[in-house]
Write a protein that holds these residues in place. Structure first.
Motif, PDB file in Angstrom:
ATOM      1  N   THR A 100       3.701  46.695  55.972  1.00  0.00           N
ATOM      2  CA  THR A 100       3.929  45.841  57.008  1.00  0.00           C
ATOM      3  C   THR A 100       2.406  45.545  57.789  1.00  0.00           C
ATOM      4  N   ASN A 133      17.686  51.929  47.677  1.00  0.00           N
ATOM      5  CA  ASN A 133      16.785  50.728  47.189  1.00  0.00           C
ATOM      6  C   ASN A 133      17.673  49.638  46.893  1.00  0.00           C
ATOM      7  N   ASP A 137      10.251  53.875  43.002  1.00  0.00           N
ATOM      8  CA  ASP A 137      11.286  53.257  43.713  1.00  0.00           C
ATOM      9  C   ASP A 137      10.707  51.719  44.277  1.00  0.00           C
ATOM     10  N   PRO A 138      10.794  50.693  43.192  1.00  0.00           N
ATOM     11  CA  PRO A 138      10.338  49.420  43.629  1.00  0.00           C
ATOM     12  C   PRO A 138      11.321  48.525  44.322  1.00  0.00           C
ATOM     13  N   MET A 139      11.185  48.882  45.695  1.00  0.00           N
ATOM     14  CA  MET A 139      12.241  48.292  46.587  1.00  0.00           C
ATOM     15  C   MET A 139      12.343  46.784  46.516  1.00  0.00           C
ATOM     16  N   PHE A 198       8.161  50.456  57.094  1.00  0.00           N
ATOM     17  CA  PHE A 198       7.399  50.071  55.534  1.00  0.00           C
ATOM     18  C   PHE A 198       8.620  49.447  54.924  1.00  0.00           C
ATOM     19  N   VAL A 199       8.509  48.059  55.172  1.00  0.00           N
ATOM     20  CA  VAL A 199       9.399  47.094  54.510  1.00  0.00           C
ATOM     21  C   VAL A 199       9.066  45.946  53.873  1.00  0.00           C
ATOM     22  N   PRO A 200       9.390  45.389  53.092  1.00  0.00           N
ATOM     23  CA  PRO A 200       8.865  43.764  52.721  1.00  0.00           C
ATOM     24  C   PRO A 200       8.962  42.997  54.057  1.00  0.00           C
ATOM     25  N   GLN A 205       5.219  59.791  42.695  1.00  0.00           N
ATOM     26  CA  GLN A 205       6.273  59.273  42.381  1.00  0.00           C
ATOM     27  C   GLN A 205       7.478  60.312  42.988  1.00  0.00           C
ATOM     28  N   PHE A 258       1.458  62.302  41.637  1.00  0.00           N
ATOM     29  CA  PHE A 258       1.152  61.069  41.944  1.00  0.00           C
ATOM     30  C   PHE A 258       1.832  60.206  42.660  1.00  0.00           C
ATOM     31  N   PRO A 283       3.437  45.204  48.892  1.00  0.00           N
ATOM     32  CA  PRO A 283       4.619  44.594  49.535  1.00  0.00           C
ATOM     33  C   PRO A 283       5.582  45.480  50.577  1.00  0.00           C
ATOM     34  N   ASP A 284       5.535  46.711  50.458  1.00  0.00           N
ATOM     35  CA  ASP A 284       6.152  47.327  51.896  1.00  0.00           C
ATOM     36  C   ASP A 284       5.156  47.807  52.826  1.00  0.00           C
ATOM     37  N   TYR A 332       3.192  51.371  48.816  1.00  0.00           N
ATOM     38  CA  TYR A 332       2.186  51.810  49.818  1.00  0.00           C
ATOM     39  C   TYR A 332       1.970  53.551  49.286  1.00  0.00           C
ATOM     40  N   ASN A 333       3.025  54.165  48.920  1.00  0.00           N
ATOM     41  CA  ASN A 333       3.252  55.509  48.671  1.00  0.00           C
ATOM     42  C   ASN A 333       2.245  55.784  47.423  1.00  0.00           C
ATOM     43  N   ILE A 334       1.925  55.194  46.442  1.00  0.00           N
ATOM     44  CA  ILE A 334       0.951  55.364  45.550  1.00  0.00           C
ATOM     45  C   ILE A 334      -0.507  55.548  46.166  1.00  0.00           C
ATOM     46  N   ARG A 342      17.753  45.753  48.795  1.00  0.00           N
ATOM     47  CA  ARG A 342      17.250  44.609  47.672  1.00  0.00           C
ATOM     48  C   ARG A 342      18.147  43.427  48.290  1.00  0.00           C
ATOM     49  N   VAL A 363       6.007  57.796  52.023  1.00  0.00           N
ATOM     50  CA  VAL A 363       6.704  56.520  52.368  1.00  0.00           C
ATOM     51  C   VAL A 363       7.557  56.043  51.552  1.00  0.00           C
ATOM     52  N   GLU A 422       1.443  48.318  60.012  1.00  0.00           N
ATOM     53  CA  GLU A 422       1.263  49.827  59.630  1.00  0.00           C
ATOM     54  C   GLU A 422      -0.116  49.690  58.810  1.00  0.00           C
ATOM     55  N   PHE A 477       5.768  52.310  40.571  1.00  0.00           N
ATOM     56  CA  PHE A 477       6.240  53.281  41.636  1.00  0.00           C
ATOM     57  C   PHE A 477       7.736  53.557  41.342  1.00  0.00           C
ATOM     58  N   PHE A 484      -1.194  55.921  49.352  1.00  0.00           N
ATOM     59  CA  PHE A 484      -0.969  56.700  50.617  1.00  0.00           C
ATOM     60  C   PHE A 484      -1.197  58.138  50.030  1.00  0.00           C
ATOM     61  N   HIS A 485      -0.541  58.603  49.060  1.00  0.00           N
ATOM     62  CA  HIS A 485      -0.312  59.906  48.366  1.00  0.00           C
ATOM     63  C   HIS A 485      -1.775  60.112  47.583  1.00  0.00           C
TER      64      HIS A 485
END
Lengths: 393, 261
Positions: B127, A178, B54-56, A23-25, A291, A289, B124-125, B98-100, A182, A276, B130, B52, B102-103
């Motif tokens: 793929t 993170n 953790d905005p990677m 699950f990556v950009p 988070q 939620f 964006p995360d 995605y976790n938002i 980045r 994830v 998945e 979210f 998925f959860h």
């Protein structure tokens, strides 16, 4: 899944049961695919395996011994043995992973590594291997952790690495991951992300477990040579879970009970739910939620709100069990191991010791043969331990 | 074809380049008015960022916006509730990690956002490998799932992503997280690679911070996405008038761009 297939390869897309994956950009997908291909190729190459093992022997101090713990055994009514990863170069099992990944970095023709670190152990190990192999190295570390672990920051700098304090989010390990992700997006052509645990997107959880499996493979052979045979239990502390994965890999297909010990404030198995984060689907500590919540532990190395996806699978499939130990139980265990056996363990490792002490004669039947993975030495923690003991009077 | 894509194809056929601003939902109490101001000033669609922890793939500015929004108590449900007061004719696209979803439950999340007036999603995360469960949920609610193509995407990946992307295809202009950039990036090449495979509209994002950059990117694509510069404006206290001026300046810049082939 039959018992004999535990801790074999994940599926083609990196899944361990329902966990793992990628699950990556999209920007990072080609790098993940390249890394997977490079690792598959290298790991099947006898020359690479030989180089990896030679470096770990000549530079890393392997094999590490298995040490009987007679006095603690007598006190607890158990037969205890410790796999001494604290005696590996840089003071923990982390060196096994970074030697493999830096050799792989060179094989891929990349010239630079980046890494995340919490307590600083993985950062120091990465800086060490980068120095040894002439790679540029940048380590991302939460600002909070740079203050908690000032000496490890200095060690990394002595080794020629650049340490970047991360000021986003909770300013701890999860934010360091993170930030490293980045950074990796912008420099993926010449830079390898040397992830420190059995987490992240495929192939990292599998690759890091393979690179750490030397712990379990050695320990299994050593126990047989000592006439001990298969232990009844194998116990290891778990943050992301790399030392546990490494030692479990040597015993997954035996009758040994596998026990991972998490910090109570970072217990992804005990408190978490599927989610994830950081490129993987796993068990995570999160709010209602979705988070991600902060983990809390006396040991920075267990301060992670998730767990590697293979551990999530081993937990939900029942092959391994995961227990939690609170901060208040840890210092006592550290003192006992120090006083009875002359070994000062890392605070992370002390969680595993504490669980064994707590459950001896309970969840661990008297007379059991127990292998403790002594994942790291406590030198890095003595200042913190001293402060806490002083404050307690 | 999903409704969003019909709308965006019609927009392209009309000769107009799409201007798509990104908002962090819940960043300020009056964020809905900000969206309305942007539409009034010429936005053709709006990305609704659901925060979210953790905005990677986001840079420091959007991270700050997301953190502030979370501290204000924003959730997927609160965003959807706020959107019920939004009156607009332009399409809205959710952007979150995605976790938002998925959860929340994929099917439940897709139903919820569709019922709140959103017609697409960018995750964006997530793929493509998945994405099958999420895409099933999107199909059930006529939500378009937008994929991102990156400068690093190999030809075989572009061949997977471009035909699968619905509504539009998001062409990342550079290998970077969201944020300002000095150079023009790889927009032209990435857009060209997508267009060689699919006729889905292609919008350029990542590093579009000035009207001039937007103009250049729009000349090689079907539209532009503006995020960080707008979030910065709002973080600095910009009000609806400032947002109208900001979006208006981008509108004028891309409207004077010659129509590309």
């Amino acid at each position: 899944m039959s018992e004999s297939s535990f801790m074999s390869s994940p599926d083609a897309r990196g899944h361990f049961g329902e966990f793992g994956g990628r699950f990556v950009p999209e920007a990072l997908m080609p790098a993940c695919l390249e890394l997977e291909s490079a690792f598959r190729d290298a790991w099947a190459d006898a020359a690479f395996q030989h180089e990896y093992r030679t470096v770990l022997k000549e530079f890393g101090g392997r094999p590490t011994p298995v040490t009987p713990l007679p006095r603690l055994s007598e006190r607890l009514g158990l037969e205890l043995y410790a796999k001494r990863e604290d005696l590996a170069h840089t003071g923990s099992h982390k060196i096994n992973n970074v030697v493999g990944q830096t050799l792989l970095t060179k094989r891929m023709g990349k010239t630079r590594v980046i890494a995340e670190t919490g307590a600083g152990q993985h950062g120091v190990a990465t800086a060490t291997a980068a120095a040894r192999f002439g790679l540029e190295c940048t380590v991302y570390m939460g600002e909070v952790d740079t203050k908690r672990q000032v000496l490890n920051v200095f060690r990394m700098e002595l080794l020629g690495a650049t340490v970047v304090p991360v000021t986003s989010g909770s300013r701890t390990l999860k934010d360091a991951v993170n930030e490293a992700m980045r950074e990796w997006v912008s420099c993926v052509n010449d830079t390898h992300y040397c992830l420190g645990s059995v987490m992240g997107p495929h192939p990292f959880p599998w690759m890091v477990r393979e690179l750490q499996s030397i712990i379990g493979i050695e320990a299994s052979a050593q126990l047989h040579d000592m006439g001990v045979g298969t232990p009844d239990l194998v116990v290891a502390c778990v943050g992301g879970g790399s030392n546990a994965a490494g030692v479990f890999a040597g015993f997954a297909n035996t009758s040994a009970r596998l026990v991972g010990v998490e910090a109570a404030g970072g217990s992804a198995v005990g408190m978490g739910s599927p989610g994830v984060l950081h490129g993987m689907k796993s068990l995570l500590i999160q709010d209602e939620f979705g988070q991600i919540e902060e983990a809390h532990s006396i040991s920075a190395g267990l301060d992670y709100p998730g767990i590697g996806p293979e551990h999530a699978f081993l937990a939900t499939s029942g092959r391994a069990e995961y227990q939690a130990i609170g901060d208040d139980e840890v210092l006592g265990a550290l003192k006992v191991l120090s006083e009875l056996e002359g070994i000062i363990p890392a605070l992370e490792t002390a969680h595993a010791v504490a669980w064994i002490m707590k459950e001896a004669g309970g969840a661990i039947p008297k007379g059991s043969k127990v292998l403790l993975n002594l994942s790291g030495r406590g030198d890095k923690d003595v200042a913190q331990v001293r402060e806490i003991l002083r404050a307690e009077g | 074809m999903k409704h969003l894509e019909q709308q965006l194809r019609a927009l392209r056929s009309s000769g107009r380049k799409a201007l798509v601003p990104y908002f962090v939902a819940g960043l300020t109490p009056d964020w809905i008015q900000h969206v309305e101001a942007a539409v009034l000033a010429g936005a053709d669609a709006v990305e609704i960022g659901v925060p979210f922890s953790d905005p990677m793939i986001d840079g420091v500015v959007i991270q700050e916006g997301v953190l502030r929004s979370l501290e204000a108590g924003t959730t997927l449900d609160s965003v959807c509730k706020d959107l019920s007061s939004l009156s607009t004719h332009v399409p809205l696209v959710a952007m979150t990690y995605y976790n938002i979803f998925f959860h929340y439950g994929l099917e439940r999340a897709a139903g919820k956002i569709a019922a709140s007036g959103l017609s697409g999603a960018i995750v964006p995360d997530l793929t493509i490998e998945e994405s099958s469960d999420w895409r099933v949920a999107c199909d059930a609610h006529d939500l378009a799932n937008v994929f991102i193509v990156a400068p690093s995407s190999t030809p075989d990946r572009v061949a997977l992503l471009a035909p699968a992307s619905e509504g539009f295809c998001y062409a990342s202009a550079r290998m970077a997280v969201t944020g300002r950039a000095a150079d023009e990036g790889d927009a032209k090449r990435v857009v060209g690679e997508v267009r060689a495979i699919s006729d889905v509209p292609v919008y350029v994002g990542i590093g579009i911070g000035t009207p001039e950059q937007a103009r250049e990117a729009s000349m090689v694509s079907d539209g532009v996405i503006v995020g960080t510069a707008l979030v910065q404006l709002i973080l600095d206290g910009g009000d609806v008038h400032a947002i109208e001026d900001f979006i208006g300046s981008f509108r004028r810049a891309i409207d004077i761009a010659p129509v590309s082939a």
